[in-house]
Design a protein around this motif. Structure first.
Motif, PDB file in Angstrom:
ATOM      1  N   VAL A 326       0.840  -1.208   0.000  1.00 32.79           N
ATOM      2  CA  VAL A 326       0.000   0.000   0.000  1.00 32.79           C
ATOM      3  C   VAL A 326       0.869   1.250   0.000  1.00 32.79           C
ATOM      4  O   VAL A 326       0.615   2.205  -0.748  1.00 32.79           O
ATOM      5  N   GLU A 327       1.925   1.236   0.812  1.00 29.52           N
ATOM      6  CA  GLU A 327       2.814   2.394   0.863  1.00 29.52           C
ATOM      7  C   GLU A 327       3.501   2.619  -0.483  1.00 29.52           C
ATOM      8  O   GLU A 327       3.689   3.758  -0.914  1.00 29.52           O
ATOM      9  N   GLU A 328       3.885   1.526  -1.152  1.00 27.52           N
ATOM     10  CA  GLU A 328       4.511   1.653  -2.476  1.00 27.52           C
ATOM     11  C   GLU A 328       3.558   2.288  -3.473  1.00 27.52           C
ATOM     12  O   GLU A 328       3.943   3.146  -4.276  1.00 27.52           O
ATOM     13  N   ILE A 329       2.289   1.874  -3.422  1.00 29.11           N
ATOM     14  CA  ILE A 329       1.305   2.415  -4.362  1.00 29.11           C
ATOM     15  C   ILE A 329       1.067   3.898  -4.088  1.00 29.11           C
ATOM     16  O   ILE A 329       1.028   4.719  -5.015  1.00 29.11           O
ATOM     17  N   LYS A 330       0.904   4.252  -2.826  1.00 24.62           N
ATOM     18  CA  LYS A 330       0.661   5.653  -2.485  1.00 24.62           C
ATOM     19  C   LYS A 330       1.870   6.526  -2.817  1.00 24.62           C
ATOM     20  O   LYS A 330       1.714   7.681  -3.231  1.00 24.62           O
ATOM     21  N   GLU A 331       3.067   5.955  -2.665  1.00 22.92           N
ATOM     22  CA  GLU A 331       4.275   6.685  -3.034  1.00 22.92           C
ATOM     23  C   GLU A 331       4.338   6.884  -4.546  1.00 22.92           C
ATOM     24  O   GLU A 331       4.694   7.969  -5.026  1.00 22.92           O
ATOM     25  N   LEU A 332       4.002   5.856  -5.288  1.00 16.64           N
ATOM     26  CA  LEU A 332       3.999   5.962  -6.747  1.00 16.64           C
ATOM     27  C   LEU A 332       3.018   7.030  -7.223  1.00 16.64           C
ATOM     28  O   LEU A 332       3.344   7.853  -8.088  1.00 16.64           O
ATOM     29  N   ALA A 333       1.820   7.030  -6.653  1.00 15.47           N
ATOM     30  CA  ALA A 333       0.774   7.960  -7.086  1.00 15.47           C
ATOM     31  C   ALA A 333       0.968   9.360  -6.521  1.00 15.47           C
ATOM     32  O   ALA A 333       0.412  10.325  -7.056  1.00 15.47           O
ATOM     33  N   PHE A 346      -3.993  12.269  -6.592  1.00 17.86           N
ATOM     34  CA  PHE A 346      -2.736  11.642  -7.012  1.00 17.86           C
ATOM     35  C   PHE A 346      -1.876  12.715  -7.687  1.00 17.86           C
ATOM     36  O   PHE A 346      -1.958  12.930  -8.902  1.00 17.86           O
ATOM     37  N   HIS A 347      -1.075  13.423  -6.908  1.00 20.35           N
ATOM     38  CA  HIS A 347      -0.420  14.616  -7.442  1.00 20.35           C
ATOM     39  C   HIS A 347       0.827  14.316  -8.261  1.00 20.35           C
ATOM     40  O   HIS A 347       1.448  15.241  -8.789  1.00 20.35           O
ATOM     41  N   ARG A 348       1.238  13.025  -8.400  1.00 16.88           N
ATOM     42  CA  ARG A 348       2.355  12.702  -9.289  1.00 16.88           C
ATOM     43  C   ARG A 348       1.882  12.329 -10.694  1.00 16.88           C
ATOM     44  O   ARG A 348       2.675  11.986 -11.553  1.00 16.88           O
ATOM     45  N   ASP A 375       1.413   5.844 -18.132  1.00 17.97           N
ATOM     46  CA  ASP A 375       2.650   5.442 -17.456  1.00 17.97           C
ATOM     47  C   ASP A 375       2.351   4.928 -16.055  1.00 17.97           C
ATOM     48  O   ASP A 375       2.908   3.921 -15.605  1.00 17.97           O
ATOM     49  N   PHE A 376       1.436   5.588 -15.368  1.00 19.85           N
ATOM     50  CA  PHE A 376       1.048   5.163 -14.016  1.00 19.85           C
ATOM     51  C   PHE A 376       0.461   3.760 -14.030  1.00 19.85           C
ATOM     52  O   PHE A 376       0.792   2.917 -13.195  1.00 19.85           O
ATOM     53  N   ILE A 377      -0.422   3.498 -14.997  1.00 20.73           N
ATOM     54  CA  ILE A 377      -1.059   2.180 -15.079  1.00 20.73           C
ATOM     55  C   ILE A 377      -0.023   1.100 -15.369  1.00 20.73           C
ATOM     56  O   ILE A 377      -0.064   0.002 -14.790  1.00 20.73           O
ATOM     57  N   ASP A 378       0.925   1.394 -16.241  1.00 16.95           N
ATOM     58  CA  ASP A 378       1.979   0.415 -16.557  1.00 16.95           C
ATOM     59  C   ASP A 378       2.786   0.074 -15.300  1.00 16.95           C
ATOM     60  O   ASP A 378       3.076  -1.097 -15.029  1.00 16.95           O
ATOM     61  N   ARG A 379       3.161   1.085 -14.559  1.00 16.99           N
ATOM     62  CA  ARG A 379       3.963   0.850 -13.346  1.00 16.99           C
ATOM     63  C   ARG A 379       3.153   0.147 -12.268  1.00 16.99           C
ATOM     64  O   ARG A 379       3.640  -0.756 -11.599  1.00 16.99           O
ATOM     65  N   LEU A 380       1.909   0.576 -12.104  1.00 16.08           N
ATOM     66  CA  LEU A 380       1.055  -0.028 -11.079  1.00 16.08           C
ATOM     67  C   LEU A 380       0.829  -1.506 -11.367  1.00 16.08           C
ATOM     68  O   LEU A 380       0.908  -2.352 -10.467  1.00 16.08           O
ATOM     69  N   GLY A 381       0.546  -1.826 -12.625  1.00 16.47           N
ATOM     70  CA  GLY A 381       0.261  -3.216 -12.974  1.00 16.47           C
ATOM     71  C   GLY A 381       1.430  -4.148 -12.767  1.00 16.47           C
ATOM     72  O   GLY A 381       1.253  -5.348 -12.534  1.00 16.47           O
TER      73      GLY A 381
END
Length: 470
Positions: A326-333, A346-348, A375-381
């Protein structure tokens, strides 16, 4: 020629000749490059690596003639070894306004015949307080030729003139066909204390080096290595290694115990991320909704609503995941929970500049510091759906660590291993018999330490010896 006025950046409080030594697995090579060399400001091409071995020679280290077949004939070219390459680089750097340091990094320094390899340059290792060698030494025309060629390669000029002026002392030395080590040239060596098939280092050679011992402790070791789990057990790597070293200290008869211990990096923990299911694989239904909303973030009149639905879907998914993921996802977004609807949380991820105050995410980012939704979807997936737990596999313990114990630590007396495992010595005559008991070995090493902490009779010593005798 005028001598450059630049000042060296060499931190003279650091040793010009340093050897890192200790048991295997104490991260000597990594520390030499990433800590010691970095403290000198050396990195990349300013680090010249070399590894000594029993057949390594003076010619390979300093300079030699090598035959080269060309156009049906044989030509002999002067080849500069790592010492001359490092020396040339250091000499040229002395001519710069800011003098950079050069490091000659010698791995396994005691596996070669140091007296033979260093030869006549051995005397140069004596340094004055200013960092220069105390003495000059005259060398062969071959060595001077190799040095001159290497310096010209680094500092090519025209009409016999250097591109940049040389330091006055360097010019004087070359004219006299002599060498001195400059203050910006450092030697860092590494060696395992447990290596027995190595050359003896005499006291005269050792006296010219400082030594830094690397212990088997875990104090400076990364958390993922310390906490790595031994596959199929509940024991961490640090727990097992500390218990094993206690056993070795207690039961190994060798007078040189530092030579027999096991370092924290003897086996490197494996990152299992590539074997874990990704979010896309583990949650296909949720992922279908997320990608559908992502595809509609720029749809006319629906982009803001789909951006909001995307946020909610991603946050709903996090409720099913471990805290670390969860922390990784929130950090990414770049998730900011203080931002209220209808603004984007999601300010990134770059969003539109909507005058109506109802922005939507952009498919492609215009700002290089931000992501587009694609790009976000690619990284998240591609993110792992489970918490990453580093592991040490038992097969590596059996094939690497247990072989080290068999051949190096208890090579002359296997009875401590037999007692630990609770078997008669005749049942532990071959290495195969030892590795067949890898699970029992791991368990008993750790249980022995636990028993000692509880103040109980040592498992694998008194009780096991009694059981073997019975």
């Amino acid at each position: 020629m005028t001598e450059p006025s630049g000042e060296t950046t060499s931190p003279h409080h650091l040793h010009h000749q340093l050897i890192l030594f200790g048991p295997p697995g104490t991260s000597k090579s990594r520390r030499a490059r990433d800590v010691n060399a970095r403290a000198l400001g050396a990195s990349g091409d300013s680090i010249i690596p070399v590894m000594f071995h029993p057949d390594y020679s003076y010619g390979e280290f300093v300079a030699r003639l090598l035959p080269i077949s060309e156009n049906g004939g044989i030509q002999y070219n002067v080849h500069a070894g790592p010492f001359i390459r490092a020396l040339a680089m250091a000499y040229i750097a002395l001519g710069n306004e800011t003098v950079g340091n050069v490091v000659l990094l010698i791995d396994e320094i005691n596996r070669g015949n140091c007296a033979e390899i260093f030869g006549d340059i051995f005397q140069l290792l004596d340094r004055d307080d200013d960092g220069w060698s105390c003495y000059e030494t005259s060398v062969s025309d071959l060595v001077i030729k190799a040095l001159d060629d290497e310096m010209w390669r680094l500092n090519p000029g025209g009409d016999g003139e250097w591109l940049k002026p040389l330091h006055g002392e360097v010019e004087r030395l070359i004219e006299k066909r002599q060498l001195r080590l400059p203050p910006n040239l450092y030697f860092i060596g590494t060696m395992n204390t447990s290596d027995e098939s190595v050359y003896f280092m005499d006291s005269a050679f050792k006296r010219r080096w400082n030594f830094e011992f690397r212990s088997v402790g875990f104090d400076e070791v990364a958390g993922h290595q310390c906490d790595a789990v031994i596959a199929g057990t509940e024991y961490s790597w640090s727990e097992f290694v500390n218990a094993l070293n206690d056993f070795i200290l207690d039961r190994c008869p060798s007078p040189k115990m530092d030579d027999k211990l096991v370092g924290p990096w003897f086996i490197k923990a494996r990152d299992p991320k590539h074997t874990l299911p990704t979010l896309k694989q583990a949650f296909p239904k949720e992922w279908a909704s997320i990608t559908a909303y992502a595809a509609g973030v720029t749809k006319h009149a629906e982009g803001a609503d789909n951006s909001e639905r995307l946020e909610r879907a991603v946050l709903a998914l996090t409720e099913q995941l471990p805290a670390s993921v969860v922390e990784e996802i929130k950090e990414l977004a770049g998730y900011d929970p203080t931002i209220a609807h209808p603004l984007r949380r999601f300010h990134r991820i770059e969003r539109s500049a909507s005058s109506a105050g109802y922005p939507y995410y952009l498919r492609k980012a215009k700002n290089q510091e931000l992501m587009g939704i694609d790009d976000f979807i690619d990284r998240l997936g591609g993110m792992a759906a489970q918490e990453t737990v580093y592991a040490i596999d038992r097969e590596t313990i059996a094939g690497k660590l247990m072989l080290y114990l068999w051949d190096n630590v208890f090579d002359r007396d296997k009875s401590p291993l037999a007692a630990l495992l609770g078997v008669e010595p005749r049942m532990l005559r071959t290495f195969g018999q030892f590795t067949d008991r890898v699970d029992d070995f791991i368990e008993r090493v750790c249980e022995r330490a636990s028993a000692g902490q509880r103040g109980e009779t040592e498992l694998g010593v008194d009780n096991e010896t009694d059981s073997v005798a019975g």
